[in-house]
Scaffold this motif. Sequence first.
Motif, PDB file in Angstrom:
ATOM      1  N   SER A 120      17.611  -2.049  31.161  1.00 35.66           N
ATOM      2  CA  SER A 120      18.890  -1.544  30.658  1.00 35.66           C
ATOM      3  C   SER A 120      18.671  -0.346  29.748  1.00 35.66           C
ATOM      4  O   SER A 120      17.583  -0.163  29.196  1.00 35.66           O
ATOM      5  N   ARG A 162      24.135   0.376  30.296  1.00 40.64           N
ATOM      6  CA  ARG A 162      23.964   0.277  31.743  1.00 40.64           C
ATOM      7  C   ARG A 162      22.751  -0.581  32.072  1.00 40.64           C
ATOM      8  O   ARG A 162      21.756  -0.566  31.360  1.00 40.64           O
ATOM      9  N   ARG A 163      22.887  -1.312  33.208  1.00 43.54           N
ATOM     10  CA  ARG A 163      21.812  -2.194  33.669  1.00 43.54           C
ATOM     11  C   ARG A 163      21.449  -1.869  35.106  1.00 43.54           C
ATOM     12  O   ARG A 163      22.305  -1.426  35.879  1.00 43.54           O
ATOM     13  N   GLY A 164      20.193  -2.131  35.437  1.00 41.76           N
ATOM     14  CA  GLY A 164      19.734  -2.038  36.820  1.00 41.76           C
ATOM     15  C   GLY A 164      20.035  -0.710  37.477  1.00 41.76           C
ATOM     16  O   GLY A 164      19.573   0.337  37.046  1.00 41.76           O
ATOM     17  N   ASP A 165      20.867  -0.756  38.535  1.00 40.44           N
ATOM     18  CA  ASP A 165      21.193   0.440  39.311  1.00 40.44           C
ATOM     19  C   ASP A 165      22.478   1.137  38.858  1.00 40.44           C
ATOM     20  O   ASP A 165      22.939   2.074  39.520  1.00 40.44           O
ATOM     21  N   GLU A 166      23.062   0.683  37.751  1.00 41.13           N
ATOM     22  CA  GLU A 166      24.273   1.340  37.248  1.00 41.13           C
ATOM     23  C   GLU A 166      23.916   2.742  36.746  1.00 41.13           C
ATOM     24  O   GLU A 166      22.902   2.924  36.058  1.00 41.13           O
ATOM     25  N   PRO A 167      24.747   3.735  37.065  1.00 40.37           N
ATOM     26  CA  PRO A 167      24.416   5.108  36.667  1.00 40.37           C
ATOM     27  C   PRO A 167      24.617   5.355  35.173  1.00 40.37           C
ATOM     28  O   PRO A 167      25.580   4.883  34.570  1.00 40.37           O
ATOM     29  N   ARG A 206      19.356   6.095  36.543  1.00 39.75           N
ATOM     30  CA  ARG A 206      19.657   4.664  36.499  1.00 39.75           C
ATOM     31  C   ARG A 206      18.536   3.967  35.738  1.00 39.75           C
ATOM     32  O   ARG A 206      17.372   4.395  35.824  1.00 39.75           O
ATOM     33  N   SER A 216      16.944   1.385  36.473  1.00 40.88           N
ATOM     34  CA  SER A 216      15.904   0.970  37.419  1.00 40.88           C
ATOM     35  C   SER A 216      14.977   2.125  37.798  1.00 40.88           C
ATOM     36  O   SER A 216      13.831   1.892  38.184  1.00 40.88           O
ATOM     37  N   ASP A 217      15.453   3.377  37.680  1.00 44.63           N
ATOM     38  CA  ASP A 217      14.611   4.543  37.978  1.00 44.63           C
ATOM     39  C   ASP A 217      13.414   4.642  37.031  1.00 44.63           C
ATOM     40  O   ASP A 217      12.429   5.312  37.352  1.00 44.63           O
TER      41      ASP A 217
END
Length: 182
Positions: free
Chosen positions: A141, A158-163, A175, A177-178
């Motif tokens: 996050s 924001r978490r994971g793949d949320e922009p 993101r 996750s990036d």
Amino acid sequence: MTIPSHPGPLTRADLDALRPPEGSERYELLDGAIIVTPGPGRWHQAVVVELTVLLRSNRPDGLVIKTAPFDVALAEDTVLQPDLLVAGRDDLTAKDLPTAPLLAVEVLSPSTRRIDLLLKRDRFAAAGVPSYWIIDPDVPSVTVLELHDGAYRAVQMRRGDEPVHVTMPFPLDFRPSDLLLE
């Protein structure tokens, strides 16, 4: 490490005298007290590397990206080392950043979580750092805090793949996750 007898809080000169020339520990000075934390782990380092690459590839001229260990001297009794910072090139000295950065980023670790979420956050706000990001690699996050009337306000979580879309210190999209690529 031997800490000399000292009347009152320790100073930046004391910190410089205590720090070993090499080592994996991070030495910081917070309100006159020395804080020593262990070197970062795998996922912490992955986030710092990926975010550094992302920021460097998007930064405008005149700004620099620095990673810890690099001193930010906020006061004679407070010298912090954010995991990553963005500052004006002309604001840096050969040794440190003697003023507030434009952005300070902390990547949470078990050994630094409370310091990053409470103490460093408070000191960076008091110093006028406009943007403070807290990244938790375990979730993953990103929490983006911006300074408003002397206090930080969360403007994005924001978490994971949320922009994540930020405009400070310059426009950037990614993101959480990036940041965990290896």
